[in-house]
Motif scaffolding. Sequence first.
Motif, PDB file in Angstrom:
ATOM      1  N   VAL A  64       0.843  -1.195   0.000  1.00 51.09           N
ATOM      2  CA  VAL A  64       0.000   0.000   0.000  1.00 51.09           C
ATOM      3  C   VAL A  64       0.879   1.247   0.000  1.00 51.09           C
ATOM      4  O   VAL A  64       2.071   1.200   0.307  1.00 51.09           O
ATOM      5  N   ARG A  65       0.255   2.374  -0.371  1.00 58.21           N
ATOM      6  CA  ARG A  65       0.923   3.665  -0.297  1.00 58.21           C
ATOM      7  C   ARG A  65       0.429   4.413   0.938  1.00 58.21           C
ATOM      8  O   ARG A  65      -0.441   3.939   1.665  1.00 58.21           O
ATOM      9  N   ASP A  66       0.963   5.585   1.174  1.00 52.20           N
ATOM     10  CA  ASP A  66       0.566   6.363   2.343  1.00 52.20           C
ATOM     11  C   ASP A  66      -0.918   6.705   2.310  1.00 52.20           C
ATOM     12  O   ASP A  66      -1.566   6.822   3.352  1.00 52.20           O
ATOM     13  N   SER A  67      -1.447   6.882   1.116  1.00 55.13           N
ATOM     14  CA  SER A  67      -2.858   7.219   0.951  1.00 55.13           C
ATOM     15  C   SER A  67      -3.260   6.917  -0.485  1.00 55.13           C
ATOM     16  O   SER A  67      -2.412   6.716  -1.361  1.00 55.13           O
ATOM     17  N   ALA A  68      -4.570   6.890  -0.727  1.00 56.72           N
ATOM     18  CA  ALA A  68      -5.059   6.703  -2.095  1.00 56.72           C
ATOM     19  C   ALA A  68      -4.603   7.845  -2.988  1.00 56.72           C
ATOM     20  O   ALA A  68      -4.318   7.647  -4.179  1.00 56.72           O
ATOM     21  N   GLU A  69      -4.526   9.036  -2.426  1.00 59.83           N
ATOM     22  CA  GLU A  69      -4.064  10.207  -3.190  1.00 59.83           C
ATOM     23  C   GLU A  69      -2.628   9.999  -3.665  1.00 59.83           C
ATOM     24  O   GLU A  69      -2.307  10.249  -4.840  1.00 59.83           O
ATOM     25  N   LYS A  70      -1.756   9.536  -2.758  1.00 57.17           N
ATOM     26  CA  LYS A  70      -0.355   9.288  -3.121  1.00 57.17           C
ATOM     27  C   LYS A  70      -0.251   8.191  -4.184  1.00 57.17           C
ATOM     28  O   LYS A  70       0.560   8.268  -5.106  1.00 57.17           O
ATOM     29  N   TYR A  71      -1.066   7.161  -4.030  1.00 60.56           N
ATOM     30  CA  TYR A  71      -1.068   6.078  -5.025  1.00 60.56           C
ATOM     31  C   TYR A  71      -1.427   6.618  -6.396  1.00 60.56           C
ATOM     32  O   TYR A  71      -0.744   6.332  -7.387  1.00 60.56           O
ATOM     33  N   THR A 112      -9.042   0.516 -13.165  1.00 59.04           N
ATOM     34  CA  THR A 112     -10.268   1.293 -13.351  1.00 59.04           C
ATOM     35  C   THR A 112     -11.529   0.465 -13.155  1.00 59.04           C
ATOM     36  O   THR A 112     -12.629   0.951 -13.414  1.00 59.04           O
ATOM     37  N   ASN A 113     -11.358  -0.804 -12.724  1.00 57.41           N
ATOM     38  CA  ASN A 113     -12.503  -1.711 -12.613  1.00 57.41           C
ATOM     39  C   ASN A 113     -13.202  -1.856 -13.966  1.00 57.41           C
ATOM     40  O   ASN A 113     -14.423  -1.716 -14.090  1.00 57.41           O
ATOM     41  N   LYS A 120      -6.780   7.435 -16.755  1.00 62.28           N
ATOM     42  CA  LYS A 120      -6.034   8.581 -16.223  1.00 62.28           C
ATOM     43  C   LYS A 120      -6.905   9.440 -15.311  1.00 62.28           C
ATOM     44  O   LYS A 120      -6.513  10.549 -14.955  1.00 62.28           O
ATOM     45  N   ASN A 121      -8.051   8.939 -14.929  1.00 59.97           N
ATOM     46  CA  ASN A 121      -8.953   9.678 -14.057  1.00 59.97           C
ATOM     47  C   ASN A 121      -8.551   9.450 -12.598  1.00 59.97           C
ATOM     48  O   ASN A 121      -8.641   8.329 -12.087  1.00 59.97           O
ATOM     49  N   LYS A 122      -8.106  10.487 -11.950  1.00 61.38           N
ATOM     50  CA  LYS A 122      -7.543  10.368 -10.607  1.00 61.38           C
ATOM     51  C   LYS A 122      -8.549   9.820  -9.601  1.00 61.38           C
ATOM     52  O   LYS A 122      -8.214   8.952  -8.783  1.00 61.38           O
ATOM     53  N   GLU A 123      -9.781  10.307  -9.642  1.00 64.50           N
ATOM     54  CA  GLU A 123     -10.781   9.854  -8.689  1.00 64.50           C
ATOM     55  C   GLU A 123     -11.118   8.381  -8.874  1.00 64.50           C
ATOM     56  O   GLU A 123     -11.334   7.653  -7.905  1.00 64.50           O
ATOM     57  N   THR A 124     -11.145   7.938 -10.134  1.00 65.95           N
ATOM     58  CA  THR A 124     -11.397   6.521 -10.413  1.00 65.95           C
ATOM     59  C   THR A 124     -10.266   5.662  -9.865  1.00 65.95           C
ATOM     60  O   THR A 124     -10.499   4.624  -9.238  1.00 65.95           O
ATOM     61  N   LEU A 125      -9.039   6.100 -10.083  1.00 61.74           N
ATOM     62  CA  LEU A 125      -7.874   5.354  -9.591  1.00 61.74           C
ATOM     63  C   LEU A 125      -7.917   5.235  -8.064  1.00 61.74           C
ATOM     64  O   LEU A 125      -7.659   4.157  -7.514  1.00 61.74           O
ATOM     65  N   LYS A 126      -8.239   6.298  -7.392  1.00 60.76           N
ATOM     66  CA  LYS A 126      -8.305   6.285  -5.927  1.00 60.76           C
ATOM     67  C   LYS A 126      -9.399   5.340  -5.437  1.00 60.76           C
ATOM     68  O   LYS A 126      -9.192   4.556  -4.503  1.00 60.76           O
ATOM     69  N   GLN A 127     -10.554   5.406  -6.072  1.00 65.11           N
ATOM     70  CA  GLN A 127     -11.674   4.570  -5.652  1.00 65.11           C
ATOM     71  C   GLN A 127     -11.378   3.092  -5.844  1.00 65.11           C
ATOM     72  O   GLN A 127     -11.618   2.277  -4.934  1.00 65.11           O
ATOM     73  N   VAL A 128     -10.833   2.727  -7.004  1.00 64.04           N
ATOM     74  CA  VAL A 128     -10.537   1.320  -7.280  1.00 64.04           C
ATOM     75  C   VAL A 128      -9.439   0.812  -6.361  1.00 64.04           C
ATOM     76  O   VAL A 128      -9.480  -0.330  -5.893  1.00 64.04           O
ATOM     77  N   TYR A 129      -8.453   1.644  -6.090  1.00 63.46           N
ATOM     78  CA  TYR A 129      -7.374   1.296  -5.149  1.00 63.46           C
ATOM     79  C   TYR A 129      -7.950   0.942  -3.778  1.00 63.46           C
ATOM     80  O   TYR A 129      -7.621  -0.088  -3.181  1.00 63.46           O
ATOM     81  N   GLU A 130      -8.809   1.790  -3.254  1.00 66.95           N
ATOM     82  CA  GLU A 130      -9.393   1.563  -1.936  1.00 66.95           C
ATOM     83  C   GLU A 130     -10.304   0.342  -1.929  1.00 66.95           C
ATOM     84  O   GLU A 130     -10.310  -0.442  -0.969  1.00 66.95           O
ATOM     85  N   GLU A 131     -11.071   0.166  -3.007  1.00 68.54           N
ATOM     86  CA  GLU A 131     -11.971  -0.990  -3.093  1.00 68.54           C
ATOM     87  C   GLU A 131     -11.187  -2.297  -3.137  1.00 68.54           C
ATOM     88  O   GLU A 131     -11.544  -3.274  -2.477  1.00 68.54           O
ATOM     89  N   TYR A 132     -10.104  -2.307  -3.923  1.00 71.40           N
ATOM     90  CA  TYR A 132      -9.291  -3.524  -4.026  1.00 71.40           C
ATOM     91  C   TYR A 132      -8.668  -3.886  -2.686  1.00 71.40           C
ATOM     92  O   TYR A 132      -8.703  -5.049  -2.266  1.00 71.40           O
ATOM     93  N   ASN A 133      -8.102  -2.907  -2.012  1.00 66.11           N
ATOM     94  CA  ASN A 133      -7.493  -3.170  -0.706  1.00 66.11           C
ATOM     95  C   ASN A 133      -8.521  -3.728   0.273  1.00 66.11           C
ATOM     96  O   ASN A 133      -8.228  -4.656   1.051  1.00 66.11           O
TER      97      ASN A 133
END
Length: 225
Positions: A64-71, A112-113, A120-133
């Motif tokens: 994991v990264r420090d946060s979804a934003e950092k990821y 991106t699920n 390249k959509n930042k909000e999508t990347l953050k959401q999928v990252y958190e959902e996967y974890n």
Amino acid sequence: DLGYTVIHDDEHVELRELYEWYEDGEISWDELNGVAGQIGFNATFKTGWEWAKVHPEVKVILTVRDSAEKYAESWLKAVTFIDIIERMPYRWMRNSNQLYESFYYEYKMETTNNQPKLYKNKETLKQVYEEYNAIVKANIPPERLLVFNVKQGWEPLCQFLEIEKADCPSDIPFPHVHDRMKLLGENFVVSLFTYIWPLVIILPFALPYYFFFHRCRSHTPKKRT
């Protein structure tokens, strides 16, 4: 060195044919990992949690990264790689074409699920990252799961993998294979080739023409005045 031989980027290319068999449905994850084990690999960074869930002997490390934003910020720097290999001349290269499907899935589908237009959509990347974890944590028992940030260094890994303290390489700096500057440098070099490749075609014709024209001019008699 913790005693593990890991399938990572270069090894994934080396075992390309094996992964193609899996993607084509010719072999299962059990068979793929069995063959990889016979070759000498005993860890991989691309095994899905679904397979790990039904194998109680398997330990899972969720990085994991420090946060979804950092990821998301970090990933947006890496994702330019898929843009580069979609250009010429990489689309003409056999190896690049063979690996493209795998790259496409990794860079545009997994993150991106299955919404590739949002890669390249930042909000999508953050959401999928958190959902996967969250999915991994919900499906892998905590005694078999290590949630790991590389900033933590060797100690959590050694404890989780039951490596004796005397054998834990805590005095060796923790490796960072894909730091930001190296990643940007690699992408720059790969990208540079997309601009200079026409010279590979032009120069074999242009140079003989230039030397022939220059030679003809040097042998042209000068007019007397």
